[in-house]
Enzyme design. Structure first.
Site, mmCIF file in Angstrom:
data_model
loop_
_atom_site.group_PDB
_atom_site.id
_atom_site.type_symbol
_atom_site.label_atom_id
_atom_site.label_comp_id
_atom_site.label_asym_id
_atom_site.label_seq_id
_atom_site.Cartn_x
_atom_site.Cartn_y
_atom_site.Cartn_z
ATOM 1 N N SER A 47 0.831 -1.217 0.000
ATOM 2 C CA SER A 47 0.000 0.000 0.000
ATOM 3 C C SER A 47 0.860 1.261 0.000
ATOM 4 O O SER A 47 2.091 1.185 0.051
ATOM 5 C CB SER A 47 -0.949 0.003 1.218
ATOM 6 O OG SER A 47 -0.257 0.406 2.375
ATOM 7 N N LEU A 49 3.091 4.447 -0.121
ATOM 8 C CA LEU A 49 4.317 4.832 -0.820
ATOM 9 C C LEU A 49 5.012 3.623 -1.462
ATOM 10 O O LEU A 49 5.533 3.722 -2.580
ATOM 11 C CB LEU A 49 5.268 5.536 0.174
ATOM 12 C CG LEU A 49 6.600 6.003 -0.405
ATOM 13 C CD1 LEU A 49 6.401 6.976 -1.568
ATOM 14 C CD2 LEU A 49 7.465 6.634 0.679
ATOM 15 N N TYR A 190 7.120 6.353 17.354
ATOM 16 C CA TYR A 190 7.386 6.515 15.916
ATOM 17 C C TYR A 190 8.627 7.388 15.700
ATOM 18 O O TYR A 190 9.536 7.010 14.962
ATOM 19 C CB TYR A 190 6.152 7.136 15.258
ATOM 20 C CG TYR A 190 6.263 7.351 13.756
ATOM 21 C CD1 TYR A 190 6.321 6.274 12.876
ATOM 22 C CD2 TYR A 190 6.285 8.638 13.219
ATOM 23 C CE1 TYR A 190 6.397 6.477 11.497
ATOM 24 C CE2 TYR A 190 6.365 8.853 11.845
ATOM 25 C CZ TYR A 190 6.424 7.764 10.982
ATOM 26 O OH TYR A 190 6.501 7.977 9.625
#
Ligand SMILES: NC(=O)C1=CN([C@@H]2O[C@H](COP(=O)(O)OP(=O)(O)OC[C@H]3O[C@@H](n4cnc5c(N)ncnc54)[C@H](OP(=O)(O)O)[C@@H]3O)[C@@H](O)[C@H]2O)C=CC1
Ligand SMILES: CCCCCCCCCCCCCCCC(=O)OCC(=O)COP(=O)(O)O
Length: 308
Positions: A47, A49, A190
């Protein structure tokens, strides 16, 4: 400007434009030759990029090895690519494994090398994001994000690297993030995983330069993908919201072209982002106290928005 000056300047300008055009054309030929027939491995090709990178590298003539967790979605993408009927291409191959499962990575790398003999370009693209406060987040969530975004790409790179060193040729690419350079509140896991990624691949670049291996770190700003929908939250559940910033981000096709260009030009690192995130990166370096103040205000505002 007198007559004599103008007749001297015009041919000079035309000459410069001609040289610039010729330079760009030669650069394009060199980029095309670099990608054409190269074995390119892309993780997270199912999915966003990764899928768009698959399309642009396929169109550029690469021999693709597409990696993901879902075989059906990889095969669907392969059918989609083949249906584009582009000349001088190679049938892509799917390899299924989970980057967060460390024991699956070496067997996957062996499968890739058995299939293609070698890897020219490895694009570590797969990743997961996160939303939550540090206080509320289970350590297991921090670890899961780190496994997917950091240890997974590190393990895959280490498994492919010896074959590149032996061949004295190879290119390792990693999709980091602007959050690999600055940390924004409620993204601790993250941002930490992307900062670690930046650091690891910067070290790698210096260490493998002697073997003629290239390392490119790409740091995008927001892209219109499913990243926020798939993000993990404090308790490990899926966030499931399309954030405004994500929805208003750059198109994944545009970013995939930026990846192709960065790889083709053997760039060491690129930021693919709007002016504000790029300025924020400079602000973090030049005026850290001001940056920390702005981030604290941002956290306060976001917390207030949630409670009101
Ligand atoms: N979108 C954005 O705003 C930005 C994205 N990036 C980075 O771009 C990269 C691609 O993300 P993007 O396309 O946006 O997001 P998507 O959620 O659309 O794609 C993420 C991809 O990573 C794969 N993936 C996730 N977890 C794993 C895992 N454990 N093992 C193997 N594959 C996994 C997904 O596979 P599956 O389909 O199986 O879930 C999917 O193919 C990420 O590294 C992200 O951090 C960087 C800056 C901004
Ligand atoms: C000289 C004036 C400078 C002014 C700077 C003001 C600072 C403004 C803050 C801007 C913060 C930008 C954050 C960008 C974050 C980003 O692009 O992240 C990309 C992602 O990886 C997105 O992942 P997410 O899961 O967070 O959607």
């Amino acid at each position: 400007m007198d007559y004599i000056t103008s007749i001297a300047i015009i041919p000079l300008l035309v000459g410069c434009m001609g040289i610039f055009g010729l330079f760009r054309f030669l650069q394009w030929i060199r980029m095309k030759a670099y990608i054409q027939d190269s074995v390119v491995v892309i993780t997270g090709a199912t999915s966003g990029l990764g899928k768009e990178c698959a399309k642009v590298f396929y169109t550029a003539g690469a021999k693709l090895i597409l990696c993901g967790r879902n075989n059906e979605r990889l095969e669907e993408l392969i059918r989609e690519l083949i249906a584009t009927n582009i000349k001088k291409t190679h049938r892509p191959h799917a390899v299924v494994f989970d980057l967060a499962e460390s024991k699956t990575i070496v067997p996957a790398a062996n499968e890739i090398l058995k299939y293609s003999g070698h890897v020219d370009i490895l694009i570590n693209n797969a990743g997961v994001s996160y939303r939550g406060t540090i206080m509320d987040t289970a350590l297991e969530v921090d670890k899961k994000v780190m496994e997917t975004n950091y240890f997974g790409p590190v393990a895959l790179t280490k498994a492919i690297l010896p074959s590149m060193i032996e061949k004295k040729q190879g290119h390792i690419v990693v999709i980091s993030s602007i959050q690999g350079k600055i940390s924004v509140p409620f993204r601790s896991a993250y941002a930490a995983s992307k900062h670690a990624t930046q650091a690891f691949f910067d070290c790698l670049r210096a260490e493998v330069e002697q073997h003629d291996i290239e390392v490119t770190v790409i740091s995008p700003g927001y892209i219109q993908t499913n990243l926020s929908l798939n993000a993990l939250t404090a308790d490990g559940s899926t966030y499931g919201v399309m954030d405004k910033n994500t929805a208003n981000g750059r198109s994944p096709t545009e970013v995939a072209y930026a990846v192709l260009t960065a790889v083709g030009k053997k760039k060491k690192e690129v930021m693919v982002a709007d002016l504000l995130p790029c300025l924020a990166v400079s602000l973090r370096t030049l005026f850290p106290r001001l940056f920390f103040y702005i981030m604290a205000m941002r956290a306060r505002k976001e917390r207030k928005g949630k409670t009101s």
